[in-house]
Design a protein around this motif. Structure first.
Motif, PDB file in Angstrom:
ATOM      1  N   GLU A 120       0.828  -1.213   0.000  1.00 45.60           N
ATOM      2  CA  GLU A 120       0.000   0.000   0.000  1.00 45.60           C
ATOM      3  C   GLU A 120       0.865   1.267   0.000  1.00 45.60           C
ATOM      4  OE1 GLU A 120      -3.766  -2.169   2.173  1.00 45.60           O
ATOM      5  OE2 GLU A 120      -2.280  -1.116   3.383  1.00 45.60           O
ATOM      6  N   ILE A 121       1.983   1.197   0.708  1.00 45.35           N
ATOM      7  CA  ILE A 121       2.910   2.336   0.701  1.00 45.35           C
ATOM      8  C   ILE A 121       3.466   2.526  -0.722  1.00 45.35           C
ATOM      9  CG2 ILE A 121       5.223   3.050   1.459  1.00 45.35           C
ATOM     10  CD1 ILE A 121       3.502   3.692   3.680  1.00 45.35           C
ATOM     11  N   ASN A 122       3.766   1.426  -1.388  1.00 51.11           N
ATOM     12  CA  ASN A 122       4.259   1.509  -2.767  1.00 51.11           C
ATOM     13  C   ASN A 122       3.226   2.132  -3.697  1.00 51.11           C
ATOM     14  OD1 ASN A 122       6.790   0.464  -2.424  1.00 51.11           O
ATOM     15  ND2 ASN A 122       6.120  -1.648  -2.681  1.00 51.11           N
ATOM     16  N   ARG A 123       2.012   1.719  -3.492  1.00 47.96           N
ATOM     17  CA  ARG A 123       0.914   2.236  -4.298  1.00 47.96           C
ATOM     18  C   ARG A 123       0.803   3.759  -4.094  1.00 47.96           C
ATOM     19  NH1 ARG A 123      -3.254   2.634  -7.849  1.00 47.96           N
ATOM     20  NH2 ARG A 123      -4.980   3.738  -6.919  1.00 47.96           N
ATOM     21  N   PHE A 124       0.914   4.172  -2.851  1.00 52.83           N
ATOM     22  CA  PHE A 124       0.897   5.594  -2.508  1.00 52.83           C
ATOM     23  C   PHE A 124       2.028   6.310  -3.250  1.00 52.83           C
ATOM     24  CE2 PHE A 124       2.843   8.807   0.288  1.00 52.83           C
ATOM     25  CZ  PHE A 124       1.809   9.726   0.341  1.00 52.83           C
ATOM     26  N   GLY A 125       3.226   5.704  -3.217  1.00 59.98           N
ATOM     27  CA  GLY A 125       4.384   6.300  -3.876  1.00 59.98           C
ATOM     28  C   GLY A 125       4.183   6.447  -5.373  1.00 59.98           C
ATOM     29  N   THR A 155      10.769   9.854   7.375  1.00 55.58           N
ATOM     30  CA  THR A 155      12.092   9.528   6.824  1.00 55.58           C
ATOM     31  C   THR A 155      12.140   9.764   5.313  1.00 55.58           C
ATOM     32  OG1 THR A 155      11.478   7.199   6.736  1.00 55.58           O
ATOM     33  CG2 THR A 155      12.748   7.906   8.634  1.00 55.58           C
ATOM     34  N   ALA A 156      10.981   9.785   4.655  1.00 57.33           N
ATOM     35  CA  ALA A 156      10.973  10.042   3.206  1.00 57.33           C
ATOM     36  C   ALA A 156      10.963  11.541   2.901  1.00 57.33           C
ATOM     37  CB  ALA A 156       9.767   9.366   2.561  1.00 57.33           C
ATOM     38  N   SER A 157      10.572  12.371   3.869  1.00 54.37           N
ATOM     39  CA  SER A 157      10.440  13.809   3.612  1.00 54.37           C
ATOM     40  C   SER A 157      11.796  14.506   3.539  1.00 54.37           C
ATOM     41  CB  SER A 157       9.610  14.467   4.723  1.00 54.37           C
ATOM     42  OG  SER A 157       8.281  14.005   4.655  1.00 54.37           O
ATOM     43  N   ASP A 158      11.800  15.690   2.942  1.00 55.58           N
ATOM     44  CA  ASP A 158      13.027  16.491   2.914  1.00 55.58           C
ATOM     45  C   ASP A 158      13.308  17.080   4.277  1.00 55.58           C
ATOM     46  OD1 ASP A 158      13.777  16.531   0.035  1.00 55.58           O
ATOM     47  OD2 ASP A 158      11.739  17.320  -0.147  1.00 55.58           O
ATOM     48  N   LEU A 280      10.412   9.648  -3.225  1.00 52.51           N
ATOM     49  CA  LEU A 280      10.046   8.251  -3.527  1.00 52.51           C
ATOM     50  C   LEU A 280      11.194   7.307  -3.266  1.00 52.51           C
ATOM     51  CD1 LEU A 280       7.870   8.549  -6.690  1.00 52.51           C
ATOM     52  CD2 LEU A 280       7.212   7.858  -4.382  1.00 52.51           C
ATOM     53  N   HIS A 281      12.361   7.757  -3.623  1.00 59.11           N
ATOM     54  CA  HIS A 281      13.546   6.932  -3.410  1.00 59.11           C
ATOM     55  C   HIS A 281      13.647   6.559  -1.927  1.00 59.11           C
ATOM     56  CE1 HIS A 281      17.585   5.479  -4.048  1.00 59.11           C
ATOM     57  NE2 HIS A 281      17.973   6.191  -3.006  1.00 59.11           N
ATOM     58  N   ARG A 282      13.476   7.563  -1.075  1.00 56.82           N
ATOM     59  CA  ARG A 282      13.594   7.300   0.362  1.00 56.82           C
ATOM     60  C   ARG A 282      12.411   6.478   0.884  1.00 56.82           C
ATOM     61  NH1 ARG A 282      15.427  12.671  -0.111  1.00 56.82           N
ATOM     62  NH2 ARG A 282      13.342  13.407   0.385  1.00 56.82           N
ATOM     63  N   LEU A 283      11.232   6.762   0.334  1.00 59.21           N
ATOM     64  CA  LEU A 283      10.040   6.025   0.784  1.00 59.21           C
ATOM     65  C   LEU A 283      10.172   4.539   0.442  1.00 59.21           C
ATOM     66  CD1 LEU A 283       7.092   6.590   1.951  1.00 59.21           C
ATOM     67  CD2 LEU A 283       6.343   6.325  -0.398  1.00 59.21           C
ATOM     68  N   LEU A 284      10.606   4.278  -0.778  1.00 53.22           N
ATOM     69  CA  LEU A 284      10.650   2.885  -1.229  1.00 53.22           C
ATOM     70  C   LEU A 284      11.823   2.144  -0.597  1.00 53.22           C
ATOM     71  CD1 LEU A 284       9.528   3.478  -4.908  1.00 53.22           C
ATOM     72  CD2 LEU A 284       8.154   2.964  -2.888  1.00 53.22           C
ATOM     73  N   LYS A 285      12.857   2.894  -0.273  1.00 52.98           N
ATOM     74  CA  LYS A 285      14.002   2.285   0.405  1.00 52.98           C
ATOM     75  C   LYS A 285      13.566   1.685   1.752  1.00 52.98           C
ATOM     76  CE  LYS A 285      17.259   4.840   2.297  1.00 52.98           C
ATOM     77  NZ  LYS A 285      18.108   6.011   2.308  1.00 52.98           N
TER      78      LYS A 285
END
Ligand SMILES: Nc1ncnc2c1ncn2[C@@H]1O[C@H](COP(=O)(O)OP(=O)(O)OP(=O)(O)O)[C@@H](O)[C@H]1O
Ligand SMILES: [Mg+2]
Length: 288
Positions: A120-125, A155-158, A280-285
């Motif tokens: 679901e997080i991936n889908r969001f991304g 952790t995904a935010s700037d 996205l890079h950080r979110l998916l990591k």
């Protein structure tokens, strides 16, 4: 809803010129203790940035509660829930609030127990990627404390803006939150805002105290973005369900938020964004 989604799609078509795309800055607004003013700050700070010419999207990242909707007296049909459950696209769930502010509503109280899976997080991304070039700022109003989702958004935010009040319990909880996030990911950049301050001295003292503790014990810099007066107009605007900046545009709390937004836009380059792709890079990591 269909018309709104179509209008947004058209907007994208006009704006996807790769050369002059905006680099979106992702900001999480969070706190250790609940009820310290995150949602009111997120909403009014967004309105203030928008009035200064920025394009802003506010996301109520509290899947359990519909904070932002309630503060604007709105009732969105769709929320982040419908997006992650693959029922709606990003265009369907972006609502337009007062002063044309774009926002994504949180879920209803009934969904409190829902936790997002990695899928679901991936889908969001993947859906967020479609917003490339659309916004200067995407602001997440998170729930209090550290759920798995909140940690992922942070952790995904700037940048992460931690809201505290001058009360010792709020300060120690803010410190604990920063310590915990830092143990998960030491690259998170924090800023502090002191809400419900009696005066300038109290706001500055609170920010300095917490920053010296994070520096001394965690080696974390914690720049302050300012303080907001404790002001009974905030509660009045919550009861009226009209954003503070619209109902009492010149009260003390509104003036502090407007000042914070103005100064925020003058911050040095090093604190700028890595854009949607960086987010996205950080979110998916984190979901691997
Ligand atoms: N600057 C202020 N001056 C006076 N009261 C305030 C101020 N900011 C917030 N409040 C009060 O605190 C209440 C809670 O604010 P808000 O809902 O924004 O907090 P929150 O941190 O988002 O809460 P939650 O953790 O439940 O999401 C408001 O309804 C208002 O009564
Ligand atoms: Mg809230």
């Amino acid at each position: 809803m269909y018309d709104q989604a179509e209008a947004l799609r058209q907007l994208v078509k006009q704006n996807t010129e790769p050369q002059n795309q905006k680099k979106t800055k992702f900001i999480s607004v969070t706190s250790g203790k609940g009820g310290v003013g995150k949602s009111n700050f997120s909403l009014n700070f967004s309105l203030a940035l928008q009035r200064l010419g920025m394009n802003v999207l506010v996301i109520d990242a509290d899947i359990g509660m519909a904070n932002i909707d309630v503060l604007m007296g709105m009732s969105s049909r769709y929320s982040l829930y419908h997006l992650v459950k693959n029922e709606k696209t990003i265009w369907d769930i972006i609502s337009v609030g007062p002063e044309g502010l774009h926002y994504i509503a949180g879920g209803s109280g009934l969904l409190e127990l829902i936790r997002l899976s990695d899928e679901e997080i991936n889908r969001f991304g993947a859906e967020i990627l479609k917003l490339q070039g659309q916004y200067d700022f995407i602001i997440f109003d998170t729930g209090a404390g550290l759920s798995k989702e909140t940690t992922q958004f942070i952790t995904a935010s700037d940048e992460t803006i931690v809201v505290t009040t001058p009360e010792p319990t709020s300060i120690t909880d803010a410190y604990a939150l920063i310590k915990m996030v830092n143990s998960v990911d030491s690259s998170v950049k924090f800023k502090i805002v002191v809400n419900r301050s009696g005066d300038r001295a109290e706001g500055e003292r609170t920010a300095t105290n917490i920053a010296s503790a994070t520096k001394r014990f965690l080696n974390i810099e914690l720049p302050s973005i300012g303080y907001i007066y404790d002001d009974s107009h905030v509660s009045k605007s919550v009861k009226k369900q009209v954003p503070l900046l619209m109902l009492f545009p010149d009260c003390d709390a509104a003036n502090s938020i407007k000042q914070i937004a103005k100064e925020y836009l003058n911050l040095p380059i090093e604190s700028t964004s890595t854009g949607i792709k960086g987010f996205l890079h950080r979110l998916l990591k984190r979901t691997r």
